[in-house]
Design a protein around this motif. Structure first.
Motif, short mmCIF file in Angstrom:
data_model
loop_
_atom_site.label_atom_id
_atom_site.label_comp_id
_atom_site.label_asym_id
_atom_site.label_seq_id
_atom_site.Cartn_x
_atom_site.Cartn_y
_atom_site.Cartn_z
N ASP A 283 -8.82 -0.66 8.30
CA ASP A 283 -9.70 -0.18 7.23
C ASP A 283 -9.57 1.33 7.14
OD1 ASP A 283 -11.56 -0.23 5.21
OD2 ASP A 283 -13.28 -0.21 6.57
N THR A 284 -8.64 1.77 6.29
CA THR A 284 -8.41 3.19 6.10
C THR A 284 -8.66 3.54 4.65
OG1 THR A 284 -6.06 2.82 5.65
CG2 THR A 284 -6.66 3.27 7.94
N ALA A 285 -8.70 4.82 4.35
CA ALA A 285 -8.88 5.26 2.97
C ALA A 285 -7.59 4.97 2.21
CB ALA A 285 -9.19 6.75 2.93
N GLY A 286 -7.72 4.38 1.04
CA GLY A 286 -6.55 4.06 0.24
C GLY A 286 -5.92 2.75 0.65
N ILE A 287 -4.62 2.64 0.46
CA ILE A 287 -3.90 1.41 0.79
C ILE A 287 -3.62 1.40 2.29
CG2 ILE A 287 -1.76 0.11 0.42
CD1 ILE A 287 -1.66 1.36 -2.38
N ASP A 288 -3.87 0.28 2.92
CA ASP A 288 -3.66 0.14 4.35
C ASP A 288 -2.19 -0.21 4.61
OD1 ASP A 288 -6.37 0.59 4.79
OD2 ASP A 288 -6.85 -1.54 4.56
N TRP A 289 -1.32 0.81 4.58
CA TRP A 289 0.11 0.59 4.69
C TRP A 289 0.51 -0.02 6.01
CZ3 TRP A 289 2.63 0.20 0.47
CH2 TRP A 289 2.29 0.95 -0.65
#
Length: 90
Positions: free
Chosen positions: A57-63
Motif C-alpha cells: 500500500d504505497t502512494a500511486g501505483i504499487d509497482w
C-alpha cells in the motif's frame, strides 16, 4: 463477495495472467480461462506477499506489488502449461 468484486477479480486475473504469459519465452498452449485462473491466484498471493513485505500500500501505483504478481503469474503459467501439455499428450 459482490458482483463488482468478482468482475474486478476476473479483470485483474486476466491482466496479470496475460502479463505473466508475455514475460515467458515461447508459446504456452493453455486456454484463456486457465490463464485467468492462474492470474487471479497470482494476484491474490502477490498481494499477500507485498503486504507482508510492507510494500502493498504505497502512494500511486504499487509497482513492486505488480511485479511480484506478474512474476508469480509467469511461474504459474509455466507450471500449468507444462502440466496441461503433458496431460493432453499422455
Amino acid at each position: 463477495m459482490t458482483v463488482t468484486g468478482i468482475i474486478s477479480a476476473l479483470v485483474v486475473g486476466l491482466i496479470i495472467g496475460a502479463l505473466g504469459r508475455l514475460v515467458l519465452p515461447g508459446r504456452q498452449s493453455i486456454p484463456i480461462w486457465l490463464t485467468i485462473l492462474v492470474g487471479i491466484v497470482a494476484a491474490i498471493i502477490g498481494t499477500f506477499i507485498a503486504n507482508a513485505m510492507g510494500v502493498g500500500d504505497t502512494a500511486g501505483i504499487d509497482w513492486i506489488e505488480v511485479i511480484i504478481q506478474v512474476a508469480l503469474a509467469a511461474v504459474g503459467v509455466s507450471i500449468v502449461a507444462g502440466m496441461y501439455g503433458r496431460r493432453r499428450l499422455g
